[in-house]
Design an enzyme around this catalytic site. Structure first.
Site, PDB file in Angstrom:
ATOM      1  N   HIS A   1       0.822  -1.214   0.000  1.00 33.75           N
ATOM      2  CA  HIS A   1       0.000   0.000   0.000  1.00 33.75           C
ATOM      3  C   HIS A   1       0.860   1.270   0.000  1.00 33.75           C
ATOM      4  O   HIS A   1       0.350   2.349  -0.294  1.00 33.75           O
ATOM      5  CB  HIS A   1      -1.058  -0.014   1.113  1.00 33.75           C
ATOM      6  CG  HIS A   1      -0.577   0.234   2.507  1.00 33.75           C
ATOM      7  ND1 HIS A   1      -0.267  -0.761   3.400  1.00 33.75           N
ATOM      8  CD2 HIS A   1      -0.392   1.385   3.176  1.00 33.75           C
ATOM      9  CE1 HIS A   1       0.093  -0.231   4.547  1.00 33.75           C
ATOM     10  NE2 HIS A   1       0.024   1.081   4.448  1.00 33.75           N
TER      11      HIS A   1
ATOM     12  N   ASP B   1       1.153  -7.707   2.097  1.00 29.86           N
ATOM     13  CA  ASP B   1       1.276  -6.253   1.921  1.00 29.86           C
ATOM     14  C   ASP B   1       2.744  -5.816   1.775  1.00 29.86           C
ATOM     15  O   ASP B   1       3.314  -5.192   2.660  1.00 29.86           O
ATOM     16  CB  ASP B   1       0.603  -5.532   3.094  1.00 29.86           C
ATOM     17  CG  ASP B   1       0.281  -4.082   2.756  1.00 29.86           C
ATOM     18  OD1 ASP B   1       0.876  -3.552   1.810  1.00 29.86           O
ATOM     19  OD2 ASP B   1      -0.557  -3.493   3.461  1.00 29.86           O
TER      20      ASP B   1
ATOM     21  N   SER C   1       3.977   2.345   8.244  1.00 29.13           N
ATOM     22  CA  SER C   1       3.712   1.349   7.203  1.00 29.13           C
ATOM     23  C   SER C   1       4.987   1.037   6.430  1.00 29.13           C
ATOM     24  O   SER C   1       5.667   1.955   5.971  1.00 29.13           O
ATOM     25  CB  SER C   1       2.660   1.862   6.228  1.00 29.13           C
ATOM     26  OG  SER C   1       1.398   1.750   6.781  1.00 29.13           O
TER      27      SER C   1
HETATM   28  N1  ARG Z   1      -4.530   0.353   7.270  1.00 27.90           N
HETATM   29  C1  ARG Z   1      -3.284   0.354   6.592  1.00 27.90           C
HETATM   30  C2  ARG Z   1      -2.408   1.470   7.073  1.00 27.90           C
HETATM   31  O1  ARG Z   1      -2.871   2.555   7.334  1.00 27.90           O
HETATM   32  C3  ARG Z   1      -3.432   0.538   5.111  1.00 27.90           C
HETATM   33  C4  ARG Z   1      -4.004  -0.598   4.417  1.00 27.90           C
HETATM   34  C5  ARG Z   1      -4.309  -0.299   2.984  1.00 27.90           C
HETATM   35  N2  ARG Z   1      -5.344  -1.208   2.556  1.00 27.90           N
HETATM   36  C6  ARG Z   1      -6.611  -0.851   2.299  1.00 27.90           C
HETATM   37  N3  ARG Z   1      -7.484  -1.808   2.180  1.00 27.90           N
HETATM   38  N4  ARG Z   1      -7.028   0.387   2.196  1.00 27.90           N
HETATM   39  O2  ARG Z   1      -1.223   1.346   7.158  1.00 27.90           O
END
Ligand code: ARG
Length: 720
Positions: A84, A219, A654
């Site tokens: 992501h 991811d 992330s």
């Molecule tokens: N929740 C994750 C983060 O903020 C991002 C995941 C991205 N995936 C999604 N389905 N929008 O690091």
């Protein structure tokens, strides 16, 4: 006997199953937490954690792009980060014919790597510049301090800036302006895409699974940093060579077990652990519900078009993911804040503080002042959200509003032809970018819906003049159909979509033509109304809050100096280190969550053809055959996909490396769990978990699914 042993283990693991609060400054690890880290399983020396003279872990950690973390995993500048985090670059590199977002991509040699517009930043060193900043601000009122701050920062960072070598300084306010720290970075600009799994793997589970455990998402994505032959940062150039890093993380496929040491280096974006009860109330009652409602609406209209057409999907995917990510976050945040009664807990803490502060003029009135400040701003807080997330949530409206700078030049007395030409060129370039990313069908619906929401939900006394009269010419303002007709008309008449009209305007730009444009007229009515009447209130509210926050934190530290020495500052996208353990948890009564997920679970979630839970055919085939190679977990006889730890992280982390006690990479952090989504405000020791993709699944995807043996050879995974 076996049973007894099992229950003893269970009890002892439960005793340590609490999460570990703290986003520590790397240069203070030795002083503040090193001993605890060792107790928890760290085997490295202080120098190996952070050093400015010798290579240390910090040298393998980078700011990736604008808001993520990445790590170097080979001696040739290979980067791991989250899927992501690479998402936007992957989407931009894709086309309907070469759909890397959908199908995945691997470079089987360096010539196949793809240019991106990304940058990465390495941390060179960290300096405390509090004395210098304070000297520059001496004697100023809080409002004047705020005004002068950037100038003072610049005078300090100018001294370390070295353009030719890509070196620059950035100053961070810590502990609410009680300390200032400068991080010096080296920025590299030639970053190439090396590999990515298909989106069905990299975003498996989509928004349904986002912010939740158990998780089965691969991811990750892979990039490489290039430099000039002499190692200096430079723009993209075919002749550049892979950067030889000062340090890289060895990648371990030895596997993990419950209780193992885990630390995370990275760039947490923001927390507010000293948020007041007033702030929480405003957030829960106004800010979060407004944002969530408006995003919900925008997402619905985008999704409607994205599922119809792969070209539209590619165009909107990255924006959609970003909007959806924090739509779910803020919804969950308020739910958890209410569940934990964070408001009540903060009130109690504040009352105790006020009792201590009695008779201390610097501190005794802080909370009566907070109360006044919030009371003054609260009537306009919804308006602000409806402007940012509503009116400007329409891409057309946001682009139109950005032309305010052009109007300013066009209406300025004595503006030179040169100035005007420059301003026109800037909007012209922005328009090209806008048109490339614009999807008219979804935006038309969004524009109609956000206009109606503003009309219905925001106090009439705060509406801009005239604009709703103009919309009213299309019918009853309480009627959805009216807004649809009006939006249709805006899209048909604006020069923004009409090349001939646009050319005529940019050849002979006048303020009148711009002001007459229906898209500009709409967007700018709201922006000007806000800027004139409400922005000054918001600025005053903010300044006062910052001033009070500064005093509040100073008071907290003064009240308990011993505890102050062990405090960590709120996250602000400066490098931090968190340490903890791999750990299972109990999210709610009677539910136990294991610390790992496996390929078995991927297959349980798999729904062929689904938007979120589909899989590449090859993955299904390999998993059915249990073709796990050296990446299999011997205890589970399965492929471990993800795991959870007790670490304290947040957005910005992330892509961060999860590192074992020996300094080796065991996973990539990519999310937080739903039950602790209030973590920006208050960290919950029982429920907080960091969700990580196991590096063995990453390598399995690269090797078995992607066939990129070249990368495995380069990484040389550590097996014992
Ligand atoms: N929740 C994750 C983060 O903020 C991002 C995941 C991205 N995936 C999604 N389905 N929008 O690091």
């Amino acid at each position: 006997m076996k049973k007894l042993l099992l229950s003893v283990i269970l009890i002892s693991t439960m005793l340590v199953s609490r999460a570990d609060e703290g986003m520590w400054l790397p240069m203070l690890l030795g002083k503040q937490v090193y001993e605890n880290m060792v107790k928890r399983g760290l085997k490295l020396t202080k120098e190996q954690l952070y050093s400015i003279n010798k290579a240390s872990l910090k040298d393998a950690i980078i700011i990736f792009g604008r808001g993520c973390t990445g790590e170097i995993v080979s001696d040739q500048g290979l980067i791991f980060t989250n899927h992501h985090c690479g998402y936007d670059a992957i989407a931009k590199a894709s086309s309907v014919d070469h759909n890397y977002l959908r199908d995945g991509f691997y470079a089987f040699n360096k010539d196949q790597e793809l240019q991106t517009d990304l940058t990465v930043q390495f941390l060179v060193r960290i300096d405390d510049v509090t004395a210098e900043v304070e000297a520059g601000l001496k004697g100023l009122s809080w409002a004047d301090r705020t005004k002068k701050m950037q100038e003072v920062y610049k005078s300090i960072t100018d001294k370390v800036a070295d353009k030719e070598n890509g070196v620059s300084g950035r100053i961070y306010s810590m502990f609410k302006d009680n300390q200032y720290i400068m991080y010096v970075y080296k920025t590299y600009k030639d970053i190439r895409l090396v590999g990515t799994p298909p989106e069905s793997v990299g975003k498996f589970g989509g928004d349904t699974d986002n912010w939740e455990w158990p998780r089965h998402t691969g991811d990750f994505s892979v990039f490489r940093v290039y430099a000039a032959k002499d190692g200096k940062p430079t723009e993209f150039n075919k002749a550049n060579v892979p950067l030889k890093p000062k340090h890289f993380l060895p990648v371990s496929i030895k596997g993990i077990k419950d209780g193992d040491y885990a630390m995370i280096y990275g760039y947490p974006g923001g927390t507010n652990r000293y948020e007041t009860s007033y702030g929480i109330k405003l957030k829960n009652e106004i800010e979060n519900p407004s944002l969530v409602g408006l995003r919900d609406m925008r997402l619905k209209y985008m999704h409607e078009q994205m599922i119809k057409d792969p070209a539209v999907k590619l165009k909107l995917a990255s924006d959609y993911a970003g909007i959806a990510n924090y739509w779910k976050f803020f919804d969950g945040e308020t739910k958890q804040l209410i569940k934990f009664n964070t408001y009540g807990q903060k009130q109690q803490f504040e009352n105790e503080f006020t009792t201590w502060a009695k008779g201390k003029p610097d501190y005794e009135n802080i909370f009566t002042e907070y109360e006044k400040n919030y009371a003054a701003w609260t009537p306009y807080a919804k308006h602000r959200q409806y402007l940012r997330e509503g009116i400007l949530g329409s891409p057309l409206s946001a682009f139109a509003a950005s032309m305010l700078s052009l109007e300013t030049v066009l209406t300025k007395a004595g503006a030179t032809a040169e100035e005007i030409k420059k301003a026109v060129a800037a909007v012209d370039e922005a328009r090209t970018g806008f048109l490339k990313s614009e999807d008219m069908p979804s935006d038309k619906n969004i524009l109609a819906a956000v206009a109606k929401s503003f009309y219905t939900d925001i106090d009439k006394s705060q509406h801009p003049e005239k604009i709703f009269d103009k919309i009213g010419a299309f019918g009853d303002l309480n009627d959805e159909a009216t807004y649809k007709k009006w939006a249709q008309d805006v899209f048909a008449r604006t020069m923004i979509f009409d090349d001939a009209k646009w050319k005529a305007f940019s050849d002979a730009p006048t303020a009148m033509v711009l002001q007459d444009d229906p898209a500009y007229d709409f967007a700018i009515s709201f922006v000007k109304n806000y800027n004139a009447k409400y922005m000054p209130l918001f600025t005053a509210f903010n300044n006062k809050n910052n001033e009070l926050g500064h005093a509040y934190l100073k008071g907290i530290m003064e009240r308990n100096p011993a505890a102050a020495a062990k405090m960590y500052p709120d996250a602000n996208f400066s490098m931090r280190v968190s340490y903890g353990n791999v750990k299972s948890y109990k999210p709610k009564d009677a539910i136990f969550c294991d610390y790992v997920t496996t390929a078995k679970g991927i297959m349980e979630k798999y729904v062929p053809g689904d938007y979120e839970f589909d899989l590449p055919a090859k993955e299904v085939e390999l998993l059915k055959k249990k073709d796990f190679g050296p990446y299999m977990d011997k205890n589970r006889n399965d492929l471990v996909v993800a795991f959870i730890t007790t670490n304290d992280i947040t957005g910005g982390n992330s892509g961060s490396p999860v590192i074992d006690g020996n300094g080796q990479l065991i996973g990539l952090a990519f999310d937080g769990n739903y039950e602790a989504l209030s973590h920006k405000i208050a960290f919950d020791k029982d429920l907080n978990r960091t969700i990580c993709v196991d590096v063995r699944y990453v390598l399995w995807c690269i090797d078995k699914l992607g066939g990129a043996k070249n990368l495995i050879d380069e990484i040389k995974p550590v097996t014992k």
